[in-house]
Design an enzyme around this catalytic site. Structure first.
Site, PDB file in Angstrom:
ATOM      1  N   HIS A   1       8.567 106.240  85.715  1.00 25.34           N
ATOM      2  CA  HIS A   1       9.052 104.709  85.990  1.00 25.34           C
ATOM      3  C   HIS A   1       8.565 104.219  87.298  1.00 25.34           C
ATOM      4  O   HIS A   1       9.056 103.180  87.848  1.00 25.34           O
ATOM      5  CB  HIS A   1      10.502 105.075  86.237  1.00 25.34           C
ATOM      6  CG  HIS A   1      11.553 105.162  84.991  1.00 25.34           C
ATOM      7  ND1 HIS A   1      11.157 105.973  83.916  1.00 25.34           N
ATOM      8  CD2 HIS A   1      12.397 104.618  84.661  1.00 25.34           C
ATOM      9  CE1 HIS A   1      11.940 106.105  82.928  1.00 25.34           C
ATOM     10  NE2 HIS A   1      12.970 105.224  83.231  1.00 25.34           N
TER      11      HIS A   1
ATOM     12  N   HIS B   1     -11.745  88.120  53.845  1.00 28.72           N
ATOM     13  CA  HIS B   1     -10.889  87.659  55.035  1.00 28.72           C
ATOM     14  C   HIS B   1     -11.523  87.004  56.180  1.00 28.72           C
ATOM     15  O   HIS B   1     -10.984  86.163  56.706  1.00 28.72           O
ATOM     16  CB  HIS B   1     -10.312  89.013  55.478  1.00 28.72           C
ATOM     17  CG  HIS B   1      -9.686  89.269  56.934  1.00 28.72           C
ATOM     18  ND1 HIS B   1      -8.411  89.031  57.163  1.00 28.72           N
ATOM     19  CD2 HIS B   1     -10.377  89.459  58.127  1.00 28.72           C
ATOM     20  CE1 HIS B   1      -8.248  89.037  58.442  1.00 28.72           C
ATOM     21  NE2 HIS B   1      -9.466  89.349  59.002  1.00 28.72           N
TER      22      HIS B   1
ATOM     23  N   HIS C   1     -12.654  82.565  59.126  1.00 24.00           N
ATOM     24  CA  HIS C   1     -11.519  83.568  57.941  1.00 24.00           C
ATOM     25  C   HIS C   1     -11.083  82.381  57.028  1.00 24.00           C
ATOM     26  O   HIS C   1      -9.922  81.795  56.868  1.00 24.00           O
ATOM     27  CB  HIS C   1     -10.361  83.824  58.777  1.00 24.00           C
ATOM     28  CG  HIS C   1     -10.551  85.010  59.957  1.00 24.00           C
ATOM     29  ND1 HIS C   1     -11.016  84.472  61.116  1.00 24.00           N
ATOM     30  CD2 HIS C   1     -10.469  86.216  60.009  1.00 24.00           C
ATOM     31  CE1 HIS C   1     -11.337  85.433  62.037  1.00 24.00           C
ATOM     32  NE2 HIS C   1     -11.036  86.299  61.315  1.00 24.00           N
TER      33      HIS C   1
ATOM     34  N   GLU D   1      10.754  94.888  75.299  1.00 26.72           N
ATOM     35  CA  GLU D   1      10.071  94.291  76.291  1.00 26.72           C
ATOM     36  C   GLU D   1       9.399  93.060  75.713  1.00 26.72           C
ATOM     37  O   GLU D   1       9.079  92.043  76.167  1.00 26.72           O
ATOM     38  CB  GLU D   1       9.487  94.986  77.348  1.00 26.72           C
ATOM     39  CG  GLU D   1      10.482  96.065  78.222  1.00 26.72           C
ATOM     40  CD  GLU D   1      10.933  97.170  77.241  1.00 26.72           C
ATOM     41  OE1 GLU D   1      10.458  97.645  76.232  1.00 26.72           O
ATOM     42  OE2 GLU D   1      11.820  97.957  77.807  1.00 26.72           O
TER      43      GLU D   1
HETATM   44  C1  LIG Z   1      -2.898  92.578  67.766  1.00 28.73           C
HETATM   45  C2  LIG Z   1      -4.036  92.491  66.917  1.00 28.73           C
HETATM   46  N1  LIG Z   1      -4.784  93.437  66.585  1.00 28.73           N
HETATM   47  C3  LIG Z   1      -5.902  93.228  65.853  1.00 28.73           C
HETATM   48  C4  LIG Z   1      -6.264  91.842  65.535  1.00 28.73           C
HETATM   49  C5  LIG Z   1      -7.787  91.815  64.521  1.00 28.73           C
HETATM   50  N2  LIG Z   1      -7.267  91.350  63.127  1.00 28.73           N
HETATM   51  C6  LIG Z   1      -7.470  89.916  62.888  1.00 28.73           C
HETATM   52  S1  LIG Z   1      -6.831  89.733  61.521  1.00 28.73           S
HETATM   53  C7  LIG Z   1      -6.601  91.405  61.075  1.00 28.73           C
HETATM   54  C8  LIG Z   1      -5.868  91.766  59.717  1.00 28.73           C
HETATM   55  C9  LIG Z   1      -5.124  91.160  59.356  1.00 28.73           C
HETATM   56  O1  LIG Z   1      -4.532  91.475  58.012  1.00 28.73           O
HETATM   57  P1  LIG Z   1      -3.423  90.458  57.464  1.00 28.73           P
HETATM   58  O2  LIG Z   1      -2.398  90.029  58.196  1.00 28.73           O
HETATM   59  O3  LIG Z   1      -3.005  91.031  56.148  1.00 28.73           O
HETATM   60  O4  LIG Z   1      -4.567  89.032  56.898  1.00 28.73           O
HETATM   61  P2  LIG Z   1      -5.280  88.814  55.709  1.00 28.73           P
HETATM   62  O5  LIG Z   1      -6.445  89.619  55.698  1.00 28.73           O
HETATM   63  O6  LIG Z   1      -4.373  89.185  54.591  1.00 28.73           O
HETATM   64  O7  LIG Z   1      -5.499  87.318  55.929  1.00 28.73           O
HETATM   65  C10 LIG Z   1      -6.918  92.168  62.233  1.00 28.73           C
HETATM   66  C11 LIG Z   1      -6.701  93.843  62.321  1.00 28.73           C
HETATM   67  C12 LIG Z   1      -5.813  90.952  65.984  1.00 28.73           C
HETATM   68  N3  LIG Z   1      -6.090  89.517  65.588  1.00 28.73           N
HETATM   69  N4  LIG Z   1      -4.623  91.055  66.558  1.00 28.73           N
END
Ligand SMILES: Cc1ncc(C[n+]2csc(CCOP(=O)(O)OP(=O)(O)O)c2C)c(N)n1
Ligand SMILES: [Mg+2]
Length: 687
Positions: free
Chosen positions: A484, A271, A36, A422
């Site tokens: 529960h 990204h 990334h 939680e």
């Molecule tokens: C809980 C979770 N859900 C989905 C992902 C997959 N994922 C990785 S980065 C991302 C998008 C993140 O967007 P942002 O925080 O704005 O990152 P940017 O593209 O700006 O670097 C997703 C959906 C993950 N890593 N963790």
């Protein structure tokens, strides 16, 4: 007032230093053909200002207790962290950056605790990093209140966290940041990468929160939006954050994802994919970066090197701590011991008291109550225990008489009311454990372990000693009904690697489970505890050691052995009753209590075979789904338990209704014994 020991540089010079991060990230991702680049390119200017001017750390000793903590909650931007660690002088040679994302490199796809020096927590599941950071800052505040003395601020560090849109969209950021506001964690500083982009594109279609208003409502100090590429603005915002006395700070930094890439800047394309050779060349040209991949000019290296300043800061702290130790030797010893994660010198005696106390119980007691009794022994002896509950203290019985609630600034405490949060609790406990100085434990109903499951998984992955107190562990909770009543949870928890799940049957097994959880340096434990009273089983002086093996012969058959009944928790007493009835029918049954399948599975083969002899049919009994049990009972074994959700009714009615009864165990045992005896040998065809 910056803390830099380097000569002042102008904005253009600083941009070059930030570009070193950008190109290490670009070239690392290019080499791996995966990763990334967008976030490191977007947040490089923020990292340069923070790391070079404010972040208190010593690359030569990443474990120095009073270092600042730095968390990349948007963990997909791992290359930013690796590049900064490399440039600052951590033991992360350039070869490791070239090996980004390869097997056994120190540069895993997402930052991983325990693999890369200087990485404070494993991130990647978005939102949990900021929650870990809240835990890190909470631990700092509690330890400062406990150990600092006039003129001796031996605990005085900050927690800096980078996060993105994804972290803020995740619900856990609400749980954790809301608590951070309540707790007044003024040494927590979060930089929000407000770039308007997530994977699906421009975020307006799915994320339009007024983030500033949201965090103000939590009680945070909010700065910005600032220009996240303007060094002076970043420095001013950081200084304003450091001046906060009772609020955490969110710095909203407008950035461009993939900054520097002429054709991909500001798009989701950058990204999570390598730029490609042509765009890498175009970016080099646009930014005037003439160096080969992974080549960093000496002047840039020198400007980034944090080792001399870091060593000086640590030396000053060491001198302060030596004076502190001379004046407050007891506190200093305790501080050092708990930082190292060592148990108190009196631990052997405490553990003996714990076991002896449990063995003296004769009345029927709920294991949640036995757990509280255990805590009455542990909490006064162990200042490092940091208790808590997600708003169920009176049900989880997680508070002992010596538990003191932590509420706000300056308060000394060893108990946290996490509120109904939680997942936040789990991830905050991970941060607390990672900080050092504490063994956190926290309670909720077992059925809500699903809410915090990924946090529990992260405890296990990071090998952190976090203890989950999960009460109301079956239909035995009764009238609250199927919402529960956990059914599949024991099985689901047991299959998380490195999580030790315990479901004790009485006071002694509960005490042993606590002892094992506290002694376990290499991972978390979950204690599944009953709401309803359970009778005490017979014990001998050898019992505690046997229980600690996870599964053991609780009651041997007086007749020749026909069947082994394996039971856990509230169903152990039913198995014992069935053993007597089976004997009257001429069937020899052994009762194995198996409070922890995970621990039992780690025992040597000879021991396991001595408990579960080969060739003898088996029946498992647990008021839960059968999924945990087939590996012990085999496909021809018997199972007495649940195969559906529960119902709302008094517990005894439910046990009858679902057939989790002595009579049903007897019948099931009879059936497997008969089937076993009458099974003819299979004729195998030879052609
Ligand atoms: C809980 C979770 N859900 C989905 C992902 C997959 N994922 C990785 S980065 C991302 C998008 C993140 O967007 P942002 O925080 O704005 O990152 P940017 O593209 O700006 O670097 C997703 C959906 C993950 N890593 N963790
Ligand atoms: Mg984004």
């Amino acid at each position: 007032m910056t803390q830099s020991h380097h000569p002042a540089l102008d904005a253009a010079q600083r941009r070059r230093l930030a570009n070193a991060i950008r190109f290490l990230a670009i070239d690392g991702v290019e080499a791996a053909k995966s990763g990334h680049p967008g976030m490191p390119m977007g947040m490089a200017d923020l990292a340069e200002v923070l790391w070079r001017d404010y972040y208190k750390h010593n690359p030569s000793n990443p474990k120095w207790p009073d270092r600042d903590r730095f968390v990349v909650s948007n963990g997909h931007g791992s290359m930013l962290h690796y590049a900064a660690l490399h440039l600052a002088g951590y033991d992360l040679p350039v070869q490791e950056l070239k090996n980004f994302r390869q097997l056994h490199s120190k540069t895993a796809g997402h930052p991983e605790f325990g693999i890369t020096p200087g990485v404070e927590t494993t991130t990647g599941p978005l939102g949990q990093g900021i929650a870990n950071a809240v835990g890190l800052a909470l631990a700092e505040k509690l330890l400062a209140a406990r150990y600092n003395k006039d003129g001796f601020n031996i605990v005085d560090h900050r927690t800096f966290v980078f996060l993105g849109d994804g972290c803020l969209m995740e619900g856990i950021s609400h749980e954790a940041c809301s608590l951070a506001g309540v707790f007044g964690l003024n040494k927590l500083v979060a930089y929000y990468d407000d770039n308007g982009i997530s994977i699906d594109g421009h975020v307006e279609g799915w994320f339009r929160d007024d983030t500033a208003a949201r965090f103000k409502a939590y009680g945070w100090h909010v700065i910005g939006p600032i220009d996240g590429h303007d060094v002076a603005a970043i420095a001013a915002a950081t200084q304003e954050a450091l001046a906060q006395r009772d609020k955490p700070t969110l710095i909203i930094a407008r950035t461009q994802i993939g900054w520097g890439s002429p054709n991909k800047v500001g798009t989701e394309e950058v990204h999570g994919a390598a730029l490609g050779a042509a765009e890498v060349a175009a970016t080099r040209a646009a930014l005037g970066w003439e160096h080969a991949p992974f080549e960093i000019p000496d002047d840039i290296r020198a400007a980034w090197d944090a080792r001399p300043a870091g060593a000086a800061k640590e030396a000053a702290w060491n001198a302060l701590f030596a004076d502190y130790a001379a004046k407050y030797p007891l506190e200093a010893d305790e501080f050092k011991r708990t930082q190292a994660g060592h148990l108190p010198k009196t631990w052997l005696k405490t553990a003996q008291d714990l076991i002896a106390g449990a063995r003296s119980v004769t009345a029927a007691v709920a294991t949640r109550k036995s757990s509280q009794v255990a805590l009455e022994t542990l909490v006064p002896q162990m200042p490092e225990l940091l208790g808590g509950s997600a708003d169920l203290t009176g049900s989880n019985l997680t508070a002992a008489k010596a538990s003191a609630s932590f509420h706000n600034v300056g308060a000394v405490g060893n108990y946290v009311s996490y509120g109904v949060r939680e997942f936040g609790m789990a991830a905050i406990m991970n941060g607390v454990a990672l900080h050092g100085g504490f063994i956190p434990y926290g309670g909720t109903f077992a059925v809500f372990s699903d809410y915090m499951r990924n946090g529990m998984r992260m405890s296990a992955l990071m090998k952190q000693r976090v203890i989950y107190v999960l009460t109301h562990d079956s239909i035995g909770l009764g009238e609250d009904g199927p919402t529960h009543q956990p059914v599949e949870h024991a099985a689901a928890l047991r299959c998380i690697p490195n999580l030790d799940v315990w479901r004790p049957c009485d006071a002694l097994e509960t005490a042993v489970a606590w002892k094992a959880a506290v002694e376990r340096h290499e991972g978390p434990a979950a204690l599944l505890l009953s709401r309803q009273n359970l009778p005490q089983q017979k014990s001998t002086d050898a019992s505690a050691d046997l229980i600690a093996r996870g599964g053991y012969v609780l009651s041997e058959s007086e007749l020749p052995l026909n069947v082994v009944i394996i039971a856990t928790g509230s169903e152990v007493s039913l198995a014992i009753a069935a053993q007597t009835q089976l004997a009257a029918l001429g069937i020899g049954a052994r009762v194995v209590s198996m409070p922890s399948t995970n621990v039992f599975d780690r025992q040597d083969a000879a021991y396991r075979a001595s408990v579960l002899p080969k060739g003898t049919p088996r029946v498992a009994v647990e008021a839960a789904t059968s999924d945990s049990w087939w590996k012990y009972i085999g496909t021809d074994g018997g199972f007495v338990g649940m195969s559906s959700f529960g119902e709302s009714a008094p517990a005894p009615v439910l046990y009858e209704h679902f057939g989790i009864t002595c009579a049903h165990i007897v019948k099931t045992a009879q059936a497997v014994v008969e089937a076993h005896v009458s099974t003819p040998a299979i004729e195998l065809s030879t052609n």
